[in-house]
Design a protein around this motif. Structure first.
Motif, PDB file in Angstrom:
ATOM      1  N   PRO A  45      47.733  71.811  30.639  1.00 43.08           N
ATOM      2  CA  PRO A  45      48.816  71.709  31.619  1.00 43.08           C
ATOM      3  C   PRO A  45      48.683  72.685  32.779  1.00 43.08           C
ATOM      4  O   PRO A  45      49.296  72.495  33.835  1.00 43.08           O
ATOM      5  N   LYS A  46      47.889  73.734  32.596  1.00 40.57           N
ATOM      6  CA  LYS A  46      47.689  74.709  33.666  1.00 40.57           C
ATOM      7  C   LYS A  46      46.637  74.252  34.676  1.00 40.57           C
ATOM      8  O   LYS A  46      46.507  74.837  35.750  1.00 40.57           O
ATOM      9  N   GLN A  47      45.871  73.238  34.329  1.00 40.66           N
ATOM     10  CA  GLN A  47      44.792  72.771  35.192  1.00 40.66           C
ATOM     11  C   GLN A  47      45.287  71.700  36.154  1.00 40.66           C
ATOM     12  O   GLN A  47      46.140  70.883  35.810  1.00 40.66           O
ATOM     13  N   THR A  48      44.731  71.705  37.369  1.00 37.07           N
ATOM     14  CA  THR A  48      45.031  70.664  38.350  1.00 37.07           C
ATOM     15  C   THR A  48      43.952  69.590  38.270  1.00 37.07           C
ATOM     16  O   THR A  48      42.767  69.871  38.485  1.00 37.07           O
ATOM     17  N   ASP A  62      34.404  69.901  31.263  1.00 39.65           N
ATOM     18  CA  ASP A  62      35.054  69.842  32.568  1.00 39.65           C
ATOM     19  C   ASP A  62      35.214  68.386  32.979  1.00 39.65           C
ATOM     20  O   ASP A  62      34.329  67.563  32.718  1.00 39.65           O
ATOM     21  N   LEU A  63      36.333  68.060  33.621  1.00 44.19           N
ATOM     22  CA  LEU A  63      36.556  66.687  34.083  1.00 44.19           C
ATOM     23  C   LEU A  63      37.674  66.663  35.105  1.00 44.19           C
ATOM     24  O   LEU A  63      38.478  67.600  35.204  1.00 44.19           O
ATOM     25  N   THR A  64      37.725  65.580  35.881  1.00 49.57           N
ATOM     26  CA  THR A  64      38.747  65.430  36.916  1.00 49.57           C
ATOM     27  C   THR A  64      39.827  64.431  36.517  1.00 49.57           C
ATOM     28  O   THR A  64      40.880  64.376  37.150  1.00 49.57           O
ATOM     29  N   ASP A  65      39.582  63.627  35.497  1.00 51.28           N
ATOM     30  CA  ASP A  65      40.480  62.539  35.106  1.00 51.28           C
ATOM     31  C   ASP A  65      41.512  63.027  34.090  1.00 51.28           C
ATOM     32  O   ASP A  65      41.176  63.320  32.936  1.00 51.28           O
ATOM     33  N   GLU A  66      42.778  63.107  34.501  1.00 44.87           N
ATOM     34  CA  GLU A  66      43.832  63.606  33.614  1.00 44.87           C
ATOM     35  C   GLU A  66      44.064  62.674  32.426  1.00 44.87           C
ATOM     36  O   GLU A  66      44.301  63.130  31.305  1.00 44.87           O
ATOM     37  N   LYS A  67      43.996  61.362  32.665  1.00 44.25           N
ATOM     38  CA  LYS A  67      44.205  60.399  31.576  1.00 44.25           C
ATOM     39  C   LYS A  67      43.149  60.575  30.495  1.00 44.25           C
ATOM     40  O   LYS A  67      43.450  60.534  29.300  1.00 44.25           O
ATOM     41  N   LEU A  68      41.900  60.775  30.900  1.00 43.70           N
ATOM     42  CA  LEU A  68      40.818  60.980  29.936  1.00 43.70           C
ATOM     43  C   LEU A  68      41.027  62.290  29.184  1.00 43.70           C
ATOM     44  O   LEU A  68      40.774  62.360  27.976  1.00 43.70           O
ATOM     45  N   ALA A  69      41.495  63.328  29.878  1.00 45.46           N
ATOM     46  CA  ALA A  69      41.755  64.610  29.221  1.00 45.46           C
ATOM     47  C   ALA A  69      42.790  64.443  28.112  1.00 45.46           C
ATOM     48  O   ALA A  69      42.646  64.999  27.015  1.00 45.46           O
ATOM     49  N   LYS A  70      43.832  63.681  28.385  1.00 47.12           N
ATOM     50  CA  LYS A  70      44.864  63.435  27.373  1.00 47.12           C
ATOM     51  C   LYS A  70      44.313  62.594  26.227  1.00 47.12           C
ATOM     52  O   LYS A  70      44.605  62.854  25.052  1.00 47.12           O
ATOM     53  N   LYS A  71      43.509  61.598  26.566  1.00 48.17           N
ATOM     54  CA  LYS A  71      42.922  60.726  25.547  1.00 48.17           C
ATOM     55  C   LYS A  71      42.015  61.509  24.605  1.00 48.17           C
ATOM     56  O   LYS A  71      41.985  61.259  23.391  1.00 48.17           O
ATOM     57  N   GLU A  72      41.275  62.481  25.163  1.00 48.32           N
ATOM     58  CA  GLU A  72      40.340  63.276  24.366  1.00 48.32           C
ATOM     59  C   GLU A  72      41.004  64.510  23.750  1.00 48.32           C
ATOM     60  O   GLU A  72      40.336  65.339  23.128  1.00 48.32           O
ATOM     61  N   ASN A  73      42.323  64.638  23.943  1.00 46.40           N
ATOM     62  CA  ASN A  73      43.087  65.771  23.402  1.00 46.40           C
ATOM     63  C   ASN A  73      42.590  67.122  23.905  1.00 46.40           C
ATOM     64  O   ASN A  73      42.552  68.118  23.171  1.00 46.40           O
ATOM     65  N   ILE A  74      42.198  67.155  25.184  1.00 45.98           N
ATOM     66  CA  ILE A  74      41.749  68.416  25.788  1.00 45.98           C
ATOM     67  C   ILE A  74      42.553  68.708  27.055  1.00 45.98           C
ATOM     68  O   ILE A  74      42.125  69.484  27.901  1.00 45.98           O
ATOM     69  N   HIS A  75      43.711  68.086  27.177  1.00 45.31           N
ATOM     70  CA  HIS A  75      44.523  68.259  28.382  1.00 45.31           C
ATOM     71  C   HIS A  75      45.041  69.696  28.468  1.00 45.31           C
ATOM     72  O   HIS A  75      45.517  70.252  27.493  1.00 45.31           O
TER      73      HIS A  75
END
Length: 223
Positions: A40-43, A25-38
């Motif tokens: 698109p349905k999540q806010t 779980d995380l709040t940082d979208e950039k980190l989610a993309k960096k870790e390849n766990i983004h």
């Protein structure tokens, strides 16, 4: 200034499984993309919660009290996180149940049975073991947590409290000490909802519930 029970605070956080360092779980979208766990349905973005209302795991709720606007690293035990594994939640589900829904079971499959989320653990002939524990039950967790600010605005408090409570965007408006909430609430739940909101946000002296209007279906014209 230190955080007290009942305060509204804005948080950024990253939650990891301690044994594997895997982010869950995380709040940082950039980190989610960096870790390849983004997802698109999540806010994404900072989360605003009311301390003591268990809008995050118990371990964070308890930890926040008495803290300042800083960054912390928190160890969260299963008891303070998503609970211990409960053997009673390991259920034997007959293969016929899966065949009826045209599902081919395999270990790791996530599914919903009678509105209960479960994960298939083992498949042996006609015997399928489904685990209805929370996926993070029994796990030790680590949170990297930043307390960004204390939220004082009543409109902002109400908006985020309702969004967290109902897990969706709720239309509401605050004027001085009066609030209007626009959503469809069953009659027997209207009084408890008003009482709960006033307990969490004592500045609100009057709460009105307005029925949510049904969206009109779109009409199309043909040439």
């Amino acid at each position: 200034m230190t955080i007290q029970k009942g305060d509204f605070v804005e948080l950024d956080f990253v939650g990891r499984i301690k044994e594997t360092n895997q982010i869950f779980d995380l709040t940082d979208e950039k980190l989610a993309k960096k870790e390849n766990i983004h997802d698109p349905k999540q806010t994404y973005g900072p989360k605003i919660i009311c301390v003591g209302e268990q809008q995050l795991v118990k371990g964070i709720d308890k930890f926040l009290i008495g803290k300042e606007l800083k960054t912390y690293t928190i160890d969260v035990t299963p008891e303070q996180g998503f609970g211990k594994k409960d053997a009673r939640l390991l259920k034997l589900v007959p293969l016929s149940t899966f065949k009826k829904e045209k599902i081919q079971p395999f270990p790791g499959l996530q599914l919903n049975i009678d509105n209960h989320l479960g994960i298939v653990r083992t498949v042996s002939g006609g015997r399928i073991i489904v685990d209805f524990n929370h996926p993070l039950a029994g796990r030790n967790l680590i949170y990297e947590l930043t307390i960004k600010r204390q939220v004082k605005d009543t409109q902002e408090q109400l908006q985020h409290y309702l969004n967290n409570l109902f897990n969706k965007e709720v239309k509401c408006k605050v004027e001085k000490d009066k609030a209007t909430i626009t959503m469809t609430v069953p009659e027997h739940l209207q009084k408890p909802l008003k009482e709960q909101v006033q307990k969490v946000i004592p500045a609100l002296k009057e709460i009105t519930l307005e029925e949510e209007k049904a969206k009109k279906p779109k009409t199309t014209t043909q040439a």
